[in-house]
Scaffold this motif. Structure first.
Motif, mmCIF file in Angstrom:
data_model
loop_
_atom_site.group_PDB
_atom_site.id
_atom_site.type_symbol
_atom_site.label_atom_id
_atom_site.label_comp_id
_atom_site.label_asym_id
_atom_site.label_seq_id
_atom_site.Cartn_x
_atom_site.Cartn_y
_atom_site.Cartn_z
ATOM 1 N N ILE A 149 2.954 -3.989 -13.958
ATOM 2 C CA ILE A 149 3.889 -4.106 -12.829
ATOM 3 C C ILE A 149 4.307 -2.724 -12.347
ATOM 4 O O ILE A 149 4.491 -2.499 -11.148
ATOM 5 N N GLY A 150 4.424 -1.775 -13.267
ATOM 6 C CA GLY A 150 4.737 -0.405 -12.863
ATOM 7 C C GLY A 150 3.640 0.178 -11.987
ATOM 8 O O GLY A 150 3.916 0.838 -10.976
ATOM 9 N N ASP A 151 2.385 -0.082 -12.355
ATOM 10 C CA ASP A 151 1.260 0.376 -11.533
ATOM 11 C C ASP A 151 1.290 -0.287 -10.155
ATOM 12 O O ASP A 151 1.036 0.365 -9.141
ATOM 13 N N MET A 152 1.609 -1.585 -10.116
ATOM 14 C CA MET A 152 1.690 -2.274 -8.819
ATOM 15 C C MET A 152 2.754 -1.650 -7.926
ATOM 16 O O MET A 152 2.552 -1.496 -6.717
ATOM 17 N N LEU A 153 3.876 -1.293 -8.526
ATOM 18 C CA LEU A 153 4.966 -0.708 -7.739
ATOM 19 C C LEU A 153 4.620 0.696 -7.250
ATOM 20 O O LEU A 153 4.875 1.027 -6.091
ATOM 21 N N THR A 154 4.036 1.505 -8.109
ATOM 22 C CA THR A 154 3.753 2.882 -7.709
ATOM 23 C C THR A 154 2.544 2.981 -6.784
ATOM 24 O O THR A 154 2.474 3.876 -5.953
ATOM 25 N N GLN A 155 1.606 2.048 -6.920
ATOM 26 C CA GLN A 155 0.403 2.090 -6.088
ATOM 27 C C GLN A 155 0.485 1.133 -4.889
ATOM 28 O O GLN A 155 -0.478 1.025 -4.124
ATOM 29 N N ARG A 156 1.604 0.433 -4.815
ATOM 30 C CA ARG A 156 1.838 -0.514 -3.712
ATOM 31 C C ARG A 156 0.708 -1.541 -3.581
ATOM 32 O O ARG A 156 0.138 -1.730 -2.512
ATOM 33 N N ALA A 186 -0.464 -7.311 -3.672
ATOM 34 C CA ALA A 186 -1.379 -8.450 -3.638
ATOM 35 C C ALA A 186 -1.743 -8.909 -5.051
ATOM 36 O O ALA A 186 -2.162 -10.049 -5.238
ATOM 37 N N LEU A 187 -1.564 -8.049 -6.028
ATOM 38 C CA LEU A 187 -1.866 -8.397 -7.421
ATOM 39 C C LEU A 187 -0.717 -9.148 -8.103
ATOM 40 O O LEU A 187 -0.873 -9.613 -9.236
ATOM 41 N N ALA A 237 -1.197 -12.838 -9.633
ATOM 42 C CA ALA A 237 -1.948 -12.847 -10.895
ATOM 43 C C ALA A 237 -1.073 -12.322 -12.034
ATOM 44 O O ALA A 237 -1.128 -12.839 -13.152
ATOM 45 N N TRP A 238 -0.240 -11.295 -11.751
ATOM 46 C CA TRP A 238 0.656 -10.761 -12.769
ATOM 47 C C TRP A 238 1.660 -11.829 -13.184
ATOM 48 O O TRP A 238 1.951 -11.983 -14.379
ATOM 49 N N ILE A 239 2.183 -12.575 -12.220
ATOM 50 C CA ILE A 239 3.140 -13.655 -12.536
ATOM 51 C C ILE A 239 2.477 -14.676 -13.451
ATOM 52 O O ILE A 239 3.067 -15.108 -14.448
ATOM 53 N N ASP A 240 1.257 -15.066 -13.134
ATOM 54 C CA ASP A 240 0.539 -16.021 -13.990
ATOM 55 C C ASP A 240 0.374 -15.469 -15.407
ATOM 56 O O ASP A 240 0.572 -16.187 -16.391
ATOM 57 N N ASP A 241 0.022 -14.192 -15.521
ATOM 58 C CA ASP A 241 -0.142 -13.567 -16.837
ATOM 59 C C ASP A 241 1.177 -13.527 -17.604
ATOM 60 O O ASP A 241 1.218 -13.800 -18.802
ATOM 61 N N ALA A 242 2.258 -13.185 -16.898
ATOM 62 C CA ALA A 242 3.567 -13.095 -17.549
ATOM 63 C C ALA A 242 4.048 -14.473 -18.008
ATOM 64 O O ALA A 242 4.592 -14.606 -19.107
ATOM 65 N N VAL A 243 3.829 -15.497 -17.199
ATOM 66 C CA VAL A 243 4.225 -16.857 -17.587
ATOM 67 C C VAL A 243 3.380 -17.311 -18.778
ATOM 68 O O VAL A 243 3.902 -17.889 -19.732
ATOM 69 N N ALA A 284 8.241 -16.253 -8.935
ATOM 70 C CA ALA A 284 7.405 -17.345 -8.452
ATOM 71 C C ALA A 284 8.227 -18.310 -7.601
ATOM 72 O O ALA A 284 7.722 -18.901 -6.641
ATOM 73 N N THR A 285 9.524 -18.443 -7.930
ATOM 74 C CA THR A 285 10.405 -19.319 -7.164
ATOM 75 C C THR A 285 10.723 -18.717 -5.808
ATOM 76 O O THR A 285 10.837 -19.421 -4.809
ATOM 77 N N PHE A 286 10.847 -17.418 -5.746
ATOM 78 C CA PHE A 286 11.156 -16.692 -4.517
ATOM 79 C C PHE A 286 10.003 -15.746 -4.216
ATOM 80 O O PHE A 286 10.078 -14.555 -4.464
ATOM 81 N N PRO A 287 8.896 -16.298 -3.694
ATOM 82 C CA PRO A 287 7.712 -15.462 -3.519
ATOM 83 C C PRO A 287 7.939 -14.296 -2.564
ATOM 84 O O PRO A 287 8.727 -14.377 -1.638
ATOM 85 N N VAL A 288 7.214 -13.247 -2.862
ATOM 86 C CA VAL A 288 7.259 -12.050 -2.049
ATOM 87 C C VAL A 288 6.077 -12.075 -1.090
ATOM 88 O O VAL A 288 4.980 -12.491 -1.454
ATOM 89 N N ASP A 289 6.316 -11.649 0.158
ATOM 90 C CA ASP A 289 5.230 -11.583 1.123
ATOM 91 C C ASP A 289 4.361 -10.378 0.780
ATOM 92 O O ASP A 289 4.799 -9.239 0.879
ATOM 93 N N THR A 290 3.143 -10.625 0.336
ATOM 94 C CA THR A 290 2.251 -9.546 -0.082
ATOM 95 C C THR A 290 1.169 -9.280 0.968
ATOM 96 O O THR A 290 0.227 -8.545 0.708
ATOM 97 N N ARG A 291 1.282 -9.847 2.149
ATOM 98 C CA ARG A 291 0.246 -9.661 3.172
ATOM 99 C C ARG A 291 0.138 -8.211 3.627
ATOM 100 O O ARG A 291 -0.912 -7.747 3.991
ATOM 101 N N ASN A 292 1.235 -7.464 3.609
ATOM 102 C CA ASN A 292 1.221 -6.077 4.084
ATOM 103 C C ASN A 292 0.934 -5.077 2.980
ATOM 104 O O ASN A 292 1.024 -3.898 3.168
ATOM 105 N N SER A 293 0.622 -5.565 1.794
ATOM 106 C CA SER A 293 0.383 -4.673 0.652
ATOM 107 C C SER A 293 -1.049 -4.242 0.595
ATOM 108 O O SER A 293 -1.949 -4.847 0.993
#
Length: 125
Positions: free
Chosen positions: A81-88, A91-92, A95-101, A116-125
């Motif tokens: 998740i840190g890599d996702m945040l720093t590399q923006r 869109a991943l 899959a990370w949510i599925d792995d964490a669950v 997962a309950t409050f999804p984030v719009d990842t279209r612009n990522s």
């Protein structure tokens, strides 16, 4: 029957624990194992960028993670998740949510389910 001379030689013969002159050798005490790393040290290893760790710290962290599979899984999920945040690369995130669950780790599972309950719009990522 043995002669008095052979008995004297046998009595003077050094045994397995005797030194050159028949004196016992000092016992070597085993070295105590190294102290385990402190919580603060392990937390630092877990939260710092891997590139900033020394080779010794990498080895110690590897040993700690090898002794606790749950901690190793949590460590990898936090790194991801840190890599996702720093590399923006949002869109991943699904899959990370599925792995964490799937990991079913307290804290991370709840955070993943909240996301997962409050999804984030990842279209612009």
């Amino acid at each position: 029957m043995s002669s008095p001379t052979s008995r004297r030689r046998r009595d003077r013969a050094p045994g397995p624990s005797a030194g050159r002159q028949g004196l016992p050798q000092p016992r070597r005490t085993p070295q105590p194992p190294p102290a385990p790393p402190s919580t603060r040290q392990v937390t630092g290893w877990l939260t710092r960028r891997p590139a900033s760790l020394t080779e010794d710290e990498h080895q110690q962290l590897k040993a700690v993670l090898g002794g606790c599979p749950e901690l190793a899984t949590a460590h990898q999920l936090v790194r991801d998740i840190g890599d996702m945040l720093t590399q923006r690369t949002g869109a991943l995130l699904p899959a990370w949510i599925d792995d964490a669950v799937a990991a079913d780790l307290p804290g991370l599972t709840g955070a993943a389910l909240d996301e997962a309950t409050f999804p984030v719009d990842t279209r612009n990522s």
